[in-house]
Design a protein around this motif. Structure first.
Motif, PDB file in Angstrom:
ATOM      1  N   UNK A 134      -8.968  -6.160  46.319  1.00  0.00           N
ATOM      2  CA  UNK A 134     -10.189  -5.362  46.222  1.00  0.00           C
ATOM      3  C   UNK A 134     -10.260  -4.361  47.378  1.00  0.00           C
ATOM      4  N   UNK A 135      -9.992  -4.844  48.604  1.00  0.00           N
ATOM      5  CA  UNK A 135     -10.032  -3.945  49.757  1.00  0.00           C
ATOM      6  C   UNK A 135      -8.994  -2.829  49.620  1.00  0.00           C
ATOM      7  N   UNK A 136      -7.803  -3.203  49.156  1.00  0.00           N
ATOM      8  CA  UNK A 136      -6.763  -2.207  48.951  1.00  0.00           C
ATOM      9  C   UNK A 136      -7.196  -1.200  47.879  1.00  0.00           C
ATOM     10  N   UNK A 137      -7.815  -1.697  46.815  1.00  0.00           N
ATOM     11  CA  UNK A 137      -8.303  -0.804  45.746  1.00  0.00           C
ATOM     12  C   UNK A 137      -9.385   0.116  46.276  1.00  0.00           C
ATOM     13  N   UNK A 138     -10.286  -0.432  47.115  1.00  0.00           N
ATOM     14  CA  UNK A 138     -11.354   0.399  47.701  1.00  0.00           C
ATOM     15  C   UNK A 138     -10.737   1.452  48.597  1.00  0.00           C
ATOM     16  N   UNK A 139      -9.773   1.028  49.423  1.00  0.00           N
ATOM     17  CA  UNK A 139      -9.143   1.993  50.319  1.00  0.00           C
ATOM     18  C   UNK A 139      -8.426   3.087  49.527  1.00  0.00           C
ATOM     19  N   UNK A 140      -7.724   2.698  48.456  1.00  0.00           N
ATOM     20  CA  UNK A 140      -7.030   3.688  47.622  1.00  0.00           C
ATOM     21  C   UNK A 140      -8.049   4.615  46.960  1.00  0.00           C
ATOM     22  N   UNK A 142     -11.075   5.344  48.012  1.00  0.00           N
ATOM     23  CA  UNK A 142     -11.675   6.200  49.024  1.00  0.00           C
ATOM     24  C   UNK A 142     -10.730   7.348  49.391  1.00  0.00           C
ATOM     25  N   UNK A 143      -9.477   6.993  49.577  1.00  0.00           N
ATOM     26  CA  UNK A 143      -8.504   8.023  49.927  1.00  0.00           C
ATOM     27  C   UNK A 143      -8.387   9.043  48.801  1.00  0.00           C
ATOM     28  N   UNK A 144      -8.342   8.551  47.587  1.00  0.00           N
ATOM     29  CA  UNK A 144      -8.242   9.466  46.438  1.00  0.00           C
ATOM     30  C   UNK A 144      -9.498  10.324  46.325  1.00  0.00           C
ATOM     31  N   UNK A 145     -10.668   9.729  46.533  1.00  0.00           N
ATOM     32  CA  UNK A 145     -11.929  10.466  46.451  1.00  0.00           C
ATOM     33  C   UNK A 145     -11.992  11.524  47.536  1.00  0.00           C
ATOM     34  N   UNK A 169     -19.543   4.425  50.949  1.00  0.00           N
ATOM     35  CA  UNK A 169     -18.766   3.717  49.919  1.00  0.00           C
ATOM     36  C   UNK A 169     -18.276   2.345  50.353  1.00  0.00           C
ATOM     37  N   UNK A 170     -17.665   2.186  51.530  1.00  0.00           N
ATOM     38  CA  UNK A 170     -17.189   0.868  51.877  1.00  0.00           C
ATOM     39  C   UNK A 170     -18.313  -0.168  51.930  1.00  0.00           C
ATOM     40  N   UNK A 171     -19.473   0.233  52.411  1.00  0.00           N
ATOM     41  CA  UNK A 171     -20.596  -0.693  52.484  1.00  0.00           C
ATOM     42  C   UNK A 171     -21.049  -1.098  51.115  1.00  0.00           C
ATOM     43  N   UNK A 172     -21.078  -0.168  50.186  1.00  0.00           N
ATOM     44  CA  UNK A 172     -21.552  -0.449  48.840  1.00  0.00           C
ATOM     45  C   UNK A 172     -20.498  -1.210  48.005  1.00  0.00           C
ATOM     46  N   UNK A 173     -19.240  -0.938  48.243  1.00  0.00           N
ATOM     47  CA  UNK A 173     -18.198  -1.588  47.447  1.00  0.00           C
ATOM     48  C   UNK A 173     -17.891  -3.001  47.935  1.00  0.00           C
ATOM     49  N   UNK A 174     -18.086  -3.260  49.182  1.00  0.00           N
ATOM     50  CA  UNK A 174     -17.743  -4.594  49.717  1.00  0.00           C
ATOM     51  C   UNK A 174     -18.876  -5.475  49.481  1.00  0.00           C
TER      52      UNK A 174
END
Length: 174
Positions: A134-140, A142-145, A169-174
């Protein structure tokens, strides 16, 4: 001397004047007295021997009675010891069964604990892997966004809004 004895015999002294008779009488009296004393001595010796034999028999009877009592006591002790030994053996068998059962229960409990620990470790590993994915997906994402928004929105104000949204985003996704 012989002539005197013949002379006394010739004068009618008779049988009582014969010295052989007196020697024979003296010998008989001596033998009777000596025999009486010997009989007393032998009787006393036999009586003493009889008393000694009676005492010995009495002591032997006492010893036999004591030996019989000791034998009876030894048999009683042997029977008690055998009963005690049987009790100890039975108790030891019961204790061995109890210990065997307890060891089996402990072994089953240990297996159950280790199995549960393995399940817990697997669950933790799955949760960790899920968080990492999940963290990797969020990071990917975010980077893509960021990359997309930078390419599409070029203005400074748009960039500030995008940066603010990206920061949230990280706060809302985690």
């Amino acid at each position: 001397m012989i002539s005197t004895a013949w002379a006394a015999d010739a004068h009618g002294g008779g049988l009582l004047s014969d010295p052989s008779l007196w020697v024979a009488v003296a010998f008989v009296i001596f033998v009777a007295l000596a025999g009486k004393m010997m009989v007393k001595g032998i009787t006393k010796m036999l009586d003493d021997r009889t008393a000694l034999i009676r005492r010995t028999l009495s002591e032997a009877e006492k010893l036999r009675t004591e030996a019989q009592k000791a034998r009876d006591e030894a048999q009683k002790n042997l029977a008690e010891s055998a009963a005690l030994a049987e009790g100890i053996v039975a108790q030891a068998k019961a204790e061995a069964e109890r210990l065997t059962q307890h060891a089996a229960e402990e072994r089953e409990a240990l297996i159950a604990r280790r199995e549960q620990q393995a399940r817990d470790r697997i669950a933790q590993a799955e949760a960790q892997a899920t968080r990492e994915v999940r963290n990797l997906a969020v990071d990917v994402a975010l980077t893509a966004t960021r990359t997309l928004l930078r390419e599409q929105v070029g203005s400074a104000k748009g960039t500030a809004l995008i940066e603010e949204a990206i920061a949230e985003l990280p706060r809302r996704l985690h």
